[in-house]
Design an enzyme around this catalytic site. Structure first.
Site, mmCIF file in Angstrom:
data_model
loop_
_atom_site.group_PDB
_atom_site.id
_atom_site.type_symbol
_atom_site.label_atom_id
_atom_site.label_comp_id
_atom_site.label_asym_id
_atom_site.label_seq_id
_atom_site.Cartn_x
_atom_site.Cartn_y
_atom_site.Cartn_z
ATOM 1 C CE1 TYR A 150 -12.519 -24.663 29.396
ATOM 2 C CE2 TYR A 150 -10.152 -24.427 29.725
ATOM 3 C CZ TYR A 150 -11.269 -24.311 28.922
ATOM 4 O OH TYR A 150 -11.135 -23.843 27.622
ATOM 5 N N GLY A 153 -11.955 -31.785 32.487
ATOM 6 C CA GLY A 153 -13.128 -31.934 31.631
ATOM 7 C C GLY A 153 -12.740 -31.974 30.163
ATOM 8 C CG ASP A 278 -2.010 -18.324 36.646
ATOM 9 O OD1 ASP A 278 -3.035 -18.478 35.955
ATOM 10 O OD2 ASP A 278 -1.146 -17.462 36.416
ATOM 11 N N PRO A 279 -0.534 -21.454 35.416
ATOM 12 C CG PRO A 279 -1.234 -22.498 33.469
ATOM 13 C CD PRO A 279 -1.706 -21.577 34.546
#
Length: 318
Positions: A150, A153, A278-279
């Site tokens: 994601y 992309g 995960d941020p």
């Protein structure tokens, strides 16, 4: 050029999704002819069923990874699964949707001389070292992780948009969308707002990943769609990318507690391990949107959550 029709012909890819359905609604209200294009992987006909009776609304089942031949004046390219649960289900297809989809829609825009809008994402910033994130920050993204299909992309799609603009003089607009919520979110998309609301309404344990101190900024869908339309209507020289999101920052624990209060839930909070990449922080710097488009979110988190909770209450009642 609008042919024999005086209405603007607008294509919305991913038009049956959460954001796409709200955008179709807004564009119809403004007097556009709207083609809603969707392959219905995450989008649903329920999101757009109320629009079927409008003679200026058309639905096409189509995958953007294949070329499309229609005549349009504007294109909003929203097609792509946007939650980890969905985009990690078939990561190769997710990358194809972002990259091949961008190529196909840019090709369509080039042929028809249409203005084209790309729904990019705050995920282009990855797990950021700069906080809040301005548009000139290049990001910190893992190119080989489970979220890369994601993140990368969407980064490649932005590259394509700007290369088409430089090479072919295309009329492009690029928006970087930060966390957005509201009615018509998918109940099983794994996003934090829908997760917490569904769990709270069912009085199930509310799942926090990590210690719950990681932060997100939540923008109500109506505010975001207003930003889309303003950006699309800006002069050609303003291409973006521009951040669209709500700079109000909340920890996951604060969000969970607020939802518990608004739903009257007795759910307990439980903790699970933090997913890979995960941020820890995500907050938009929206100075550019304010200065150039006079855009800023107007809906408070509490107002937006009340509308979203009402939607999920009706959905769960069936």
């Amino acid at each position: 050029m609008k042919g024999y029709n005086t209405k603007k012909r607008t294509l919305v890819t991913g038009g049956a999704g959460f954001l796409g359905s709200h955008l179709c609604e807004r564009l119809l209200a403004e007097g556009n002819d709207v083609i809603c294009l969707d392959n219905f992987f995450t989008g649903t006909k329920d999101n757009i069923a109320h629009l079927y009776e409008n003679p200026h609304f058309e639905v096409m089942r189509h995958d953007v990874t294949f070329p499309l031949y229609v005549e349009v004046d504007e294109i909003y390219n929203l097609a792509c699964p946007a939650s980890p649960v969905h985009y990690q289900h078939d990561p190769v297809q997710t990358t194809k949707t972002s990259v091949h989809g961008a190529i196909n829609m840019l090709g369509l825009a080039k042929r028809t001389k249409a203005r084209i809008f790309q729904a990019s994402t705050s995920e282009v910033y990855g797990d950021p070292e700069v906080h809040p994130q301005p548009e000139n920050y290049w990001g910190r993204v893992n190119p080989i992780g489970p979220r890369s299909c994601y993140d990368e992309g969407k980064r490649c799609a932005e590259t394509l948009f700007f290369d088409y603009q430089r090479q072919h003089g295309m009329d492009i607009k690029v928006a970087r969308i930060f966390n957005t919520y509201g009615p018509r979110m998918h109940p099983n998309d794994g996003r934090v707002v829908s997760n917490f609301i569904v769990q709270a309404l069912k009085n199930e344990p509310i799942t926090l990943y990590g210690d719950g101190t990681q932060t997100r900024s939540f923008c109500y869908v109506d505010d975001l769609i207003e930003g889309f339309v303003r950006l699309m209507n800006m002069p050609a020289e303003f291409t973006g990318p521009v951040n669209l999101g709500n700079p109000g920052e909340f920890t996951m624990i604060e969000l969970a507690e607020k939802i518990k209060v608004l739903t009257g839930s007795e759910s307990e909070l439980i903790h699970k391990p933090l997913p890979t990449d995960d941020p820890k922080q995500r907050q938009p710097n929206i100075s550019l949107a304010k200065e150039t488009m006079d855009w800023a979110p107007a809906v408070t988190l509490e107002q937006g959550l009340k509308s979203t909770i009402k939607y999920f209450e009706q959905l769960l009642r069936g």
